[in-house]
Design a protein around this motif. Structure first.
Motif, mmCIF file in Angstrom:
data_model
loop_
_atom_site.group_PDB
_atom_site.id
_atom_site.type_symbol
_atom_site.label_atom_id
_atom_site.label_comp_id
_atom_site.label_asym_id
_atom_site.label_seq_id
_atom_site.Cartn_x
_atom_site.Cartn_y
_atom_site.Cartn_z
ATOM 1 N N PHE A 1 -10.923 -4.137 5.732
ATOM 2 C CA PHE A 1 -12.063 -4.283 4.834
ATOM 3 C C PHE A 1 -12.321 -2.924 4.211
ATOM 4 O O PHE A 1 -12.487 -1.927 4.910
ATOM 5 C CB PHE A 1 -13.259 -4.851 5.600
ATOM 6 C CG PHE A 1 -12.959 -6.237 6.098
ATOM 7 C CD1 PHE A 1 -13.269 -7.335 5.323
ATOM 8 C CD2 PHE A 1 -12.297 -6.428 7.296
ATOM 9 C CE1 PHE A 1 -12.940 -8.608 5.741
ATOM 10 C CE2 PHE A 1 -11.965 -7.699 7.738
ATOM 11 C CZ PHE A 1 -12.286 -8.793 6.951
ATOM 12 N N ILE A 2 -12.326 -2.895 2.874
ATOM 13 C CA ILE A 2 -12.371 -1.641 2.125
ATOM 14 C C ILE A 2 -13.536 -1.627 1.147
ATOM 15 O O ILE A 2 -14.214 -2.632 0.969
ATOM 16 C CB ILE A 2 -11.043 -1.420 1.355
ATOM 17 C CG1 ILE A 2 -10.811 -2.545 0.336
ATOM 18 C CG2 ILE A 2 -9.864 -1.330 2.320
ATOM 19 C CD1 ILE A 2 -9.665 -2.284 -0.630
ATOM 20 N N ASN A 3 -13.739 -0.493 0.496
ATOM 21 C CA ASN A 3 -14.758 -0.300 -0.561
ATOM 22 C C ASN A 3 -16.182 -0.303 -0.019
ATOM 23 O O ASN A 3 -17.053 -0.994 -0.534
ATOM 24 C CB ASN A 3 -14.615 -1.331 -1.690
ATOM 25 C CG ASN A 3 -13.308 -1.210 -2.415
ATOM 26 O OD1 ASN A 3 -12.669 -0.163 -2.399
ATOM 27 N ND2 ASN A 3 -12.891 -2.286 -3.058
ATOM 28 N N TRP A 4 -16.420 0.482 1.016
ATOM 29 C CA TRP A 4 -17.755 0.608 1.562
ATOM 30 C C TRP A 4 -18.728 1.029 0.461
ATOM 31 O O TRP A 4 -18.357 1.819 -0.396
ATOM 32 C CB TRP A 4 -17.743 1.654 2.699
ATOM 33 C CG TRP A 4 -19.078 1.847 3.320
ATOM 34 C CD1 TRP A 4 -19.613 1.140 4.338
ATOM 35 C CD2 TRP A 4 -20.052 2.815 2.945
ATOM 36 N NE1 TRP A 4 -20.860 1.600 4.622
ATOM 37 C CE2 TRP A 4 -21.168 2.634 3.767
ATOM 38 C CE3 TRP A 4 -20.125 3.813 1.961
ATOM 39 C CZ2 TRP A 4 -22.306 3.398 3.664
ATOM 40 C CZ3 TRP A 4 -21.259 4.572 1.869
ATOM 41 C CH2 TRP A 4 -22.338 4.367 2.716
ATOM 42 N N GLY B 1 -13.612 14.071 4.350
ATOM 43 C CA GLY B 1 -12.796 15.130 4.935
ATOM 44 C C GLY B 1 -11.354 14.979 4.499
ATOM 45 O O GLY B 1 -11.035 14.190 3.611
ATOM 46 N N PRO B 2 -10.460 15.729 5.092
ATOM 47 C CA PRO B 2 -9.043 15.668 4.696
ATOM 48 C C PRO B 2 -8.457 14.270 4.927
ATOM 49 O O PRO B 2 -8.727 13.638 5.944
ATOM 50 C CB PRO B 2 -8.361 16.684 5.603
ATOM 51 C CG PRO B 2 -9.448 17.554 6.125
ATOM 52 C CD PRO B 2 -10.695 16.723 6.134
ATOM 53 N N ILE B 3 -7.678 13.805 3.958
ATOM 54 C CA ILE B 3 -7.044 12.487 4.049
ATOM 55 C C ILE B 3 -5.599 12.705 4.487
ATOM 56 O O ILE B 3 -4.778 13.198 3.720
ATOM 57 C CB ILE B 3 -7.114 11.747 2.700
ATOM 58 C CG1 ILE B 3 -8.578 11.534 2.300
ATOM 59 C CG2 ILE B 3 -6.366 10.424 2.779
ATOM 60 C CD1 ILE B 3 -8.771 10.994 0.907
ATOM 61 N N GLN B 4 -5.305 12.334 5.723
ATOM 62 C CA GLN B 4 -3.964 12.554 6.258
ATOM 63 C C GLN B 4 -3.102 11.299 6.247
ATOM 64 O O GLN B 4 -1.885 11.384 6.214
ATOM 65 C CB GLN B 4 -4.061 13.111 7.675
ATOM 66 C CG GLN B 4 -4.754 14.455 7.700
ATOM 67 C CD GLN B 4 -4.984 14.966 9.107
ATOM 68 O OE1 GLN B 4 -4.810 14.247 10.078
ATOM 69 N NE2 GLN B 4 -5.385 16.217 9.203
ATOM 70 N N PRO C 1 -7.974 5.636 2.013
ATOM 71 C CA PRO C 1 -7.839 6.449 3.227
ATOM 72 C C PRO C 1 -7.984 5.559 4.467
ATOM 73 O O PRO C 1 -8.844 4.676 4.510
ATOM 74 C CB PRO C 1 -8.997 7.432 3.144
ATOM 75 C CG PRO C 1 -9.405 7.444 1.706
ATOM 76 C CD PRO C 1 -9.093 6.076 1.178
ATOM 77 N N LEU C 2 -7.150 5.788 5.441
ATOM 78 C CA LEU C 2 -7.183 4.997 6.675
ATOM 79 C C LEU C 2 -8.568 5.015 7.309
ATOM 80 O O LEU C 2 -9.069 3.981 7.749
ATOM 81 C CB LEU C 2 -6.151 5.543 7.674
ATOM 82 C CG LEU C 2 -6.178 4.937 9.069
ATOM 83 C CD1 LEU C 2 -5.770 3.478 9.013
ATOM 84 C CD2 LEU C 2 -5.283 5.712 10.007
ATOM 85 N N HIS C 3 -9.218 6.167 7.320
ATOM 86 C CA HIS C 3 -10.499 6.262 8.028
ATOM 87 C C HIS C 3 -11.668 5.666 7.233
ATOM 88 O O HIS C 3 -12.801 5.726 7.693
ATOM 89 C CB HIS C 3 -10.789 7.690 8.495
ATOM 90 C CG HIS C 3 -10.646 8.747 7.459
ATOM 91 N ND1 HIS C 3 -9.445 9.147 6.941
ATOM 92 C CD2 HIS C 3 -11.568 9.505 6.843
ATOM 93 C CE1 HIS C 3 -9.632 10.108 6.063
ATOM 94 N NE2 HIS C 3 -10.919 10.336 5.984
ATOM 95 N N LEU C 4 -11.392 5.066 6.064
ATOM 96 C CA LEU C 4 -12.439 4.323 5.341
ATOM 97 C C LEU C 4 -12.233 2.811 5.446
ATOM 98 O O LEU C 4 -12.894 2.058 4.755
ATOM 99 C CB LEU C 4 -12.481 4.719 3.871
ATOM 100 C CG LEU C 4 -13.160 6.031 3.549
ATOM 101 C CD1 LEU C 4 -13.246 6.217 2.037
ATOM 102 C CD2 LEU C 4 -14.551 6.096 4.145
#
Length: 181
Positions: free
Chosen positions: A9-12, A72-75, A106-109
């Motif tokens: 689920f994306i686009n917070w 933050g940094p997008i890895q 980004p994975l963390h989003l």
């Protein structure tokens, strides 16, 4: 194997469902059938796009509501295709239909479970004839000589796979010349 093909689920904050088609970092991109290793220029471009994405998420992309998230940094980024809607099949089953155009997030989003599940977007298996055509429901014939006529279901026979309905047959329109004369 658990990430590729999974729903995220994306686009917070207005979450949308998407299907993961690839996972990538500065070194490579992994898809179900293929893994691609980046060259040095491709890796530098990947890193640059990540920094741009990080900045746009923080300050906005020139559209109200697009900024304000300091990630933050997008890895690691996921390439996803967004859910477009549902397809209903002849047997009454429903399946999700995803778009063709990929987007990177980004994975963390990404969320791995729906924050607010929507029953309209749940896949379902085939329905029985009795559920699809209950007695008293309205039907429209889509084939045969009475195509377009409406009717009311009188009964459903599961064993034979048939639906009995009382059809209101509309008489054929008389030839135009006879109607005028």
């Amino acid at each position: 194997g658990k990430i590729l093909g999974a729903s995220v689920f994306i686009n917070w904050p207005m979450m949308h469902e998407a299907k993961v088609v690839a996972v990538c970092d500065a070194a490579a991109e992994v898809r179900v059938q293929k893994t691609s290793t980046w060259t040095a220029p491709q890796s530098a471009e990947w890193t640059r796009r990540g920094e741009t994405m990080e900045e746009q998420l923080k300050t906005g992309a020139g559209v109200p509501g697009t900024g304000g998230v300091d990630v933050g940094p997008i890895q690691i980024r996921l390439r996803v295709v967004v859910l477009q809607g549902m397809a209903r099949h002849a047997d009454g089953s429903t399946t999700k239909v995803f778009g063709k155009e990929e987007t990177e997030v980004p994975l963390h989003l990404c969320l791995w479970t729906a924050p607010a599940p929507d029953p309209r977007f749940e896949e379902r298996g085939p329905l029985t004839l009795a559920v699809r055509f209950p007695a008293g429901s309205a039907v429209v014939l889509i084939k045969g000589k009475h195509r377009g006529c409406t009717g009311i279901v009188s009964k459903t026979v599961a064993a034979g796979g048939t639906v009995h309905a009382k059809i209101r047959v509309v008489p054929a329109e008389p030839p135009w010349g006879l109607a005028v004369a």
